[in-house]
Design an enzyme around this catalytic site. Structure first.
Site, PDB file in Angstrom:
ATOM      1  N   HIS A 306       0.854  -1.183   0.000  1.00  0.00           N
ATOM      2  CA  HIS A 306       0.000   0.000   0.000  1.00  0.00           C
ATOM      3  C   HIS A 306       0.887   1.229   0.000  1.00  0.00           C
ATOM      4  CE1 HIS A 306      -3.131   2.832   1.145  1.00  0.00           C
ATOM      5  NE2 HIS A 306      -3.977   1.918   0.727  1.00  0.00           N
ATOM      6  N   ASP A 363      -7.965  -5.508   0.297  1.00  0.00           N
ATOM      7  CA  ASP A 363      -8.486  -6.340  -0.786  1.00  0.00           C
ATOM      8  C   ASP A 363      -8.075  -7.798  -0.673  1.00  0.00           C
ATOM      9  OD1 ASP A 363      -9.866  -4.355  -2.108  1.00  0.00           O
ATOM     10  OD2 ASP A 363      -8.025  -3.586  -3.001  1.00  0.00           O
TER      11      ASP A 363
HETATM   12  N1  CMC Z   1       4.111  -7.564  -4.851  1.00  0.00           N
HETATM   13  C1  CMC Z   1       5.467  -7.560  -5.010  1.00  0.00           C
HETATM   14  N2  CMC Z   1       6.236  -6.470  -4.856  1.00  0.00           N
HETATM   15  C2  CMC Z   1       5.645  -5.318  -4.536  1.00  0.00           C
HETATM   16  C3  CMC Z   1       4.245  -5.250  -4.334  1.00  0.00           C
HETATM   17  C4  CMC Z   1       3.471  -6.415  -4.511  1.00  0.00           C
HETATM   18  N3  CMC Z   1       2.155  -6.397  -4.343  1.00  0.00           N
HETATM   19  N4  CMC Z   1       3.897  -3.970  -4.023  1.00  0.00           N
HETATM   20  C5  CMC Z   1       5.053  -3.279  -4.009  1.00  0.00           C
HETATM   21  N5  CMC Z   1       6.106  -4.094  -4.311  1.00  0.00           N
HETATM   22  C6  CMC Z   1       7.522  -3.719  -4.339  1.00  0.00           C
HETATM   23  C7  CMC Z   1       7.881  -2.926  -5.589  1.00  0.00           C
HETATM   24  O1  CMC Z   1       8.282  -3.766  -6.647  1.00  0.00           O
HETATM   25  C8  CMC Z   1       8.974  -2.020  -5.084  1.00  0.00           C
HETATM   26  O2  CMC Z   1      10.141  -2.805  -5.005  1.00  0.00           O
HETATM   27  P1  CMC Z   1      11.598  -2.108  -5.267  1.00  0.00           P
HETATM   28  O3  CMC Z   1      11.755  -1.086  -4.169  1.00  0.00           O
HETATM   29  O4  CMC Z   1      12.590  -3.230  -5.196  1.00  0.00           O
HETATM   30  O5  CMC Z   1      11.518  -1.483  -6.637  1.00  0.00           O
HETATM   31  C9  CMC Z   1       8.546  -1.702  -3.644  1.00  0.00           C
HETATM   32  O6  CMC Z   1       7.750  -2.831  -3.229  1.00  0.00           O
HETATM   33  C10 CMC Z   1       7.740  -0.421  -3.503  1.00  0.00           C
HETATM   34  O7  CMC Z   1       6.624  -0.488  -4.424  1.00  0.00           O
HETATM   35  P2  CMC Z   1       5.989   0.737  -5.185  1.00  0.00           P
HETATM   36  O8  CMC Z   1       5.326   0.248  -6.419  1.00  0.00           O
HETATM   37  O9  CMC Z   1       7.019   1.815  -5.337  1.00  0.00           O
HETATM   38  O10 CMC Z   1       4.912   1.219  -4.128  1.00  0.00           O
HETATM   39  P3  CMC Z   1       3.673   2.158  -4.422  1.00  0.00           P
HETATM   40  O11 CMC Z   1       3.392   2.859  -3.147  1.00  0.00           O
HETATM   41  O12 CMC Z   1       3.897   3.000  -5.628  1.00  0.00           O
HETATM   42  O13 CMC Z   1       2.499   1.117  -4.781  1.00  0.00           O
HETATM   43  C11 CMC Z   1       0.627  -0.322  -4.609  1.00  0.00           C
HETATM   44  C12 CMC Z   1       1.487   0.757  -3.907  1.00  0.00           C
HETATM   45  C13 CMC Z   1      -0.606  -0.602  -3.749  1.00  0.00           C
HETATM   46  C14 CMC Z   1       0.186   0.206  -5.981  1.00  0.00           C
HETATM   47  C15 CMC Z   1       1.474  -1.612  -4.783  1.00  0.00           C
HETATM   48  O14 CMC Z   1       1.893  -2.100  -3.518  1.00  0.00           O
HETATM   49  C16 CMC Z   1       0.736  -2.687  -5.566  1.00  0.00           C
HETATM   50  O15 CMC Z   1       0.762  -2.681  -6.809  1.00  0.00           O
HETATM   51  N6  CMC Z   1       0.063  -3.668  -4.835  1.00  0.00           N
HETATM   52  C17 CMC Z   1      -0.742  -4.668  -5.486  1.00  0.00           C
HETATM   53  C18 CMC Z   1      -2.090  -4.082  -5.882  1.00  0.00           C
HETATM   54  C19 CMC Z   1      -3.015  -3.900  -4.686  1.00  0.00           C
HETATM   55  O16 CMC Z   1      -3.187  -4.790  -3.868  1.00  0.00           O
HETATM   56  N7  CMC Z   1      -3.662  -2.718  -4.634  1.00  0.00           N
HETATM   57  C20 CMC Z   1      -4.663  -2.420  -3.613  1.00  0.00           C
HETATM   58  C21 CMC Z   1      -4.277  -1.282  -2.741  1.00  0.00           C
HETATM   59  S1  CMC Z   1      -5.368  -1.177  -1.306  1.00  0.00           S
HETATM   60  C22 CMC Z   1      -6.916  -0.763  -1.915  1.00  0.00           C
HETATM   61  C23 CMC Z   1      -6.968   0.554  -2.585  1.00  0.00           C
HETATM   62  O17 CMC Z   1      -6.423   1.531  -2.084  1.00  0.00           O
HETATM   63  O18 CMC Z   1      -7.644   0.642  -3.615  1.00  0.00           O
END
Ligand code: CMC
Length: 427
Positions: A306, A363
């Site tokens: 998140h 989720d």
């Molecule tokens: N699985 C594997 N690796 C992950 C995941 C994941 N679900 N989420 C983040 N990472 C890794 C990412 O690859 C990065 O690694 P590195 O630092 O080595 O490059 C690190 O963790 C930070 O990730 P980020 O993409 O920079 O983080 P963000 O804050 O931009 O993204 C997120 C947040 C929710 C989009 C992301 O965690 C994600 O895609 N999660 C899966 C989708 C999900 O479950 N979304 C629902 C969110 S809660 C409900 C809502 O708000 O709608």
């Protein structure tokens, strides 16, 4: 309030002093509003370090796993309140007295029907359309049916629009489902609760009485509470941005629905269930965890991570409990729950997830509950949208009450410099 300053020093230029603003809780923010006039912009794609507005509705402490609506902790609301009371709190700022609550419920309940001609609008969609596409289209079209109170500058009009959206959203959401399976639309029943009425419109048919199971009704109510608001997330920011131009509320909520649909946001619940089905047995988990950690693989563990929570999402804790309650009530043993629990266990003990503070989010368990209730995965994000509508409206109203200023970000331009145009088309 500001008693601290930040000084920005640009080489060769006079230092610029910026105020530091304090909220009641959370981080201080540097007030950069005067920078633009001095020919300088801040750069923050994805808004990772930007507070886009001032708000009194919801507070999140992502490090501690805290979520407060108008100061009330989410676990207390999920346990001791109900969805409509939470709606009242989000919209009005205080918990209602019994009389205020009764009035509020009566108004919501009396506006659940939609203009009959909207049923014809549905028939313009293909039956196999994704329900989110239909929900987005129909919600935007509501402005064409309720144009008597669309002057966003009049407080009473804004209030009427808020009640219409809150009351009619379950009706439209259930119609999206009924249309997709070719069953007749079911009219709302005002003797039922908000969640009970929605379940009835989803599952009853003209040929058989449907009795709402109280455990499922309570679980649905909880799902609605847990998704009701989440401060300045992508869809809420979209609603605020759309509304900042003075756009009508139905158009703004349709914009929020469109933004919510993405798999990184509300679409994650559908994607999470698909992922659990693909994993299918605990033996396959290590392979999926390996893929999630592989930088050359675009696969991510859906329902994990998140932008704000760097701790267990407090909503996921309640969702997990509700999941067990629902499966017990239905006497179901779901293999997917077993996969989910093992996946959670493995991921929470893996250095990759520990170092990046990736925990299950709201989720992760909601899909298992909804599936057990008999709701198809294509409807998961629709239910999220239905629940979040109150949050979107609360923010839209707050923005108007505070006085709107059109959202107009600037950019760091990296394209061509000015150049001569000469057409390469044939004469
Ligand atoms: N699985 C594997 N690796 C992950 C995941 C994941 N679900 N989420 C983040 N990472 C890794 C990412 O690859 C990065 O690694 P590195 O630092 O080595 O490059 C690190 O963790 C930070 O990730 P980020 O993409 O920079 O983080 P963000 O804050 O931009 O993204 C997120 C947040 C929710 C989009 C992301 O965690 C994600 O895609 N999660 C899966 C989708 C999900 O479950 N979304 C629902 C969110 S809660 C409900 C809502 O708000 O709608």
């Amino acid at each position: 309030m500001s008693d601290k300053k930040v000084t920005l020093t640009l080489q060769g230029e006079a230092p610029v002093e910026l105020d530091v603003l304090h909220g009641t809780l959370g981080q201080d923010v540097v007030d950069v509003r005067t920078l633009g006039a001095q020919g300088l912009f801040t750069y923050d794609p994805g808004f990772t370090s930007t507070a886009s507005c001032e708000s009194q509705i919801t507070y999140i402490d992502g490090d501690e796993g805290i979520l407060l609506h108008r100061g009330f902790p989410i676990d207390q609301l999920a346990t001791h309140s109900n969805y409509l009371e939470v709606c009242y709190i989000l919209l009005n700022g205080e918990a209602p007295t019994q009389a205020q609550f009764d009035d509020f419920c009566t108004t919501v309940t009396r506006h659940t029907m939609i203009h009959e001609q909207i049923t014809r609008l549905f028939h313009g969609f293909r039956r196999d359309s994704h329900p989110m596409a239909v929900l987005c289209g129909v919600t935007g079209a509501l402005a064409a049916f309720y144009h008597d109170s669309l002057d966003v500058n009049i407080e009473r009009h804004r209030e009427i629009a808020a009640f219409r959206l809150l009351s009619k959203m379950p009706t439209v959401a259930a119609m999206c489902y009924k249309y997709s399976i070719g069953q007749p639309f079911v009219y709302p029943r005002n003797d039922l609760s908000y969640a009970g009425n929605f379940l009835n419109m989803m599952f009853s048919t003209p040929c058989e009485e449907y009795v709402v199971n109280p455990v499922l009704e309570r679980a649905m109510d909880r799902i609605l509470i847990l998704h009701a608001d989440h401060e300045q997330n992508a869809s809420t920011s979209t609603v605020r941005t759309a509304g900042s131009s003075g756009a009508n509320p139905f158009a703004c909520i349709a914009a929020g629905i469109a933004s919510l649909w993405g798999p990184a946001h509300g679409g994650a619940n559908e994607a999470c269930l698909r992922m659990l089905e693909e994993i299918s047995t605990v033996e396959h988990i290590p392979e999926f965890v390996r893929r999630a950690k592989d930088k050359n693989d675009s696969f991510r563990l859906m329902g994990f991570g998140h932008r704000v929570y760097k701790n267990y999402d407090p909503r996921a804790t309640v969702m997990r409990e509700t999941c067990h309650e629902v499966l017990n009530e239905l006497g179901m043993k779901d293999d997917l729950l077993e996969v989910a629990m093992e996946l959670e266990h493995i991921a929470l003990n893996d250095p990759y997830f520990i170092e990046r503070k990736l925990y299950p989010n709201v989720d992760f368990y909601s899909g298992i509950i909804l599936k057990a209730m008999g709701i198809p995965s294509s409807m998961f994000t629709v239910i999220f949208a239905m629940a979040r509508t109150v949050g979107w409206i609360a923010h839209w109203k707050e923005m108007h009450d505070d006085g709107i200023k059109i959202a107009r970000p600037r950019q760091l331009y990296t394209g061509y410099e000015a150049r001569e145009f000469s057409s390469q088309l044939k004469e």
